[in-house]
Design an enzyme around this catalytic site. Sequence first.
Site, PDB file in Angstrom:
ATOM      1  N   CYS A 129       0.835  -1.197   0.000  1.00 35.89           N
ATOM      2  CA  CYS A 129       0.000   0.000   0.000  1.00 35.89           C
ATOM      3  C   CYS A 129       0.877   1.258   0.000  1.00 35.89           C
ATOM      4  O   CYS A 129       1.483   1.566  -1.016  1.00 35.89           O
ATOM      5  CB  CYS A 129      -0.997  -0.034   1.158  1.00 35.89           C
ATOM      6  SG  CYS A 129      -2.377   1.097   0.927  1.00 35.89           S
ATOM      7  N   HIS A 169      -3.582  -5.493   0.487  1.00 32.01           N
ATOM      8  CA  HIS A 169      -3.047  -5.952   1.773  1.00 32.01           C
ATOM      9  C   HIS A 169      -3.058  -7.478   1.854  1.00 32.01           C
ATOM     10  O   HIS A 169      -4.097  -8.075   2.126  1.00 32.01           O
ATOM     11  CB  HIS A 169      -3.859  -5.345   2.924  1.00 32.01           C
ATOM     12  CG  HIS A 169      -3.655  -3.879   3.050  1.00 32.01           C
ATOM     13  ND1 HIS A 169      -2.659  -3.346   3.836  1.00 32.01           N
ATOM     14  CD2 HIS A 169      -4.288  -2.836   2.459  1.00 32.01           C
ATOM     15  CE1 HIS A 169      -2.699  -2.023   3.733  1.00 32.01           C
ATOM     16  NE2 HIS A 169      -3.664  -1.692   2.909  1.00 32.01           N
ATOM     17  N   GLU A 201      -1.801  -9.276   4.146  1.00 33.39           N
ATOM     18  CA  GLU A 201      -1.801  -9.715   5.536  1.00 33.39           C
ATOM     19  C   GLU A 201      -3.202  -9.932   6.108  1.00 33.39           C
ATOM     20  O   GLU A 201      -3.351 -10.573   7.144  1.00 33.39           O
ATOM     21  CB  GLU A 201      -1.021  -8.722   6.408  1.00 33.39           C
ATOM     22  CG  GLU A 201      -1.663  -7.362   6.584  1.00 33.39           C
ATOM     23  CD  GLU A 201      -1.382  -6.349   5.488  1.00 33.39           C
ATOM     24  OE1 GLU A 201      -1.582  -5.157   5.739  1.00 33.39           O
ATOM     25  OE2 GLU A 201      -0.969  -6.735   4.376  1.00 33.39           O
TER      26      GLU A 201
END
Length: 183
Positions: A79, A167, A169
């Site tokens: 990001c 993202h 994660e």
Amino acid sequence: MQETILILDFGSQYTQLIARRIRELNIYSEIYPWNKAPELTPNIKGVILSGSPHSVLDPKAPQPDLEIYRGKLPVLGICYGAQYIAHSNGGNVHKSDTREYGRANLSFVDESSPLLQGLKAGSQVWMSHADTIEKIGTEYKAICSTHDVDLAGYESTNEPTFGIQFHPEVYHTTDGKQLLQNF
């Protein structure tokens, strides 16, 4: 010495989750503020640049010296990290007309990219950004996109440096664990 992934924190709400996901892969990671990174040691095997509430367009935004790592270690910008790499290397980042937040699906995946091995078009990702990468520098190539984001991911053509706008994660990125394992 234990092999380590260094995570540079730019103030993202997801930084701790990045570390957790890396550790779930049985890889040790350490988080440092972006401006207090440790000296490089042989046990550091890669660097992840977190997201951030900042915009790279703000003159007061974090601006680390990435030359410390680039070409020496794999670097993954997530990001803000991806936007910063693009912005500081001949790319163009601009404010999005609308904040891109939520689920998206990859419409294009360069399966030859080492970062994206095992990911396919249609894979779900999680977007959370107000700026978008409009153009990348000449030493980079696009490796994935969504219906709304042409440059959802890119890589350097001459070193192991990668940037992704989404993202990996978070749970909603269905192949995020695979992407982090590839890194």
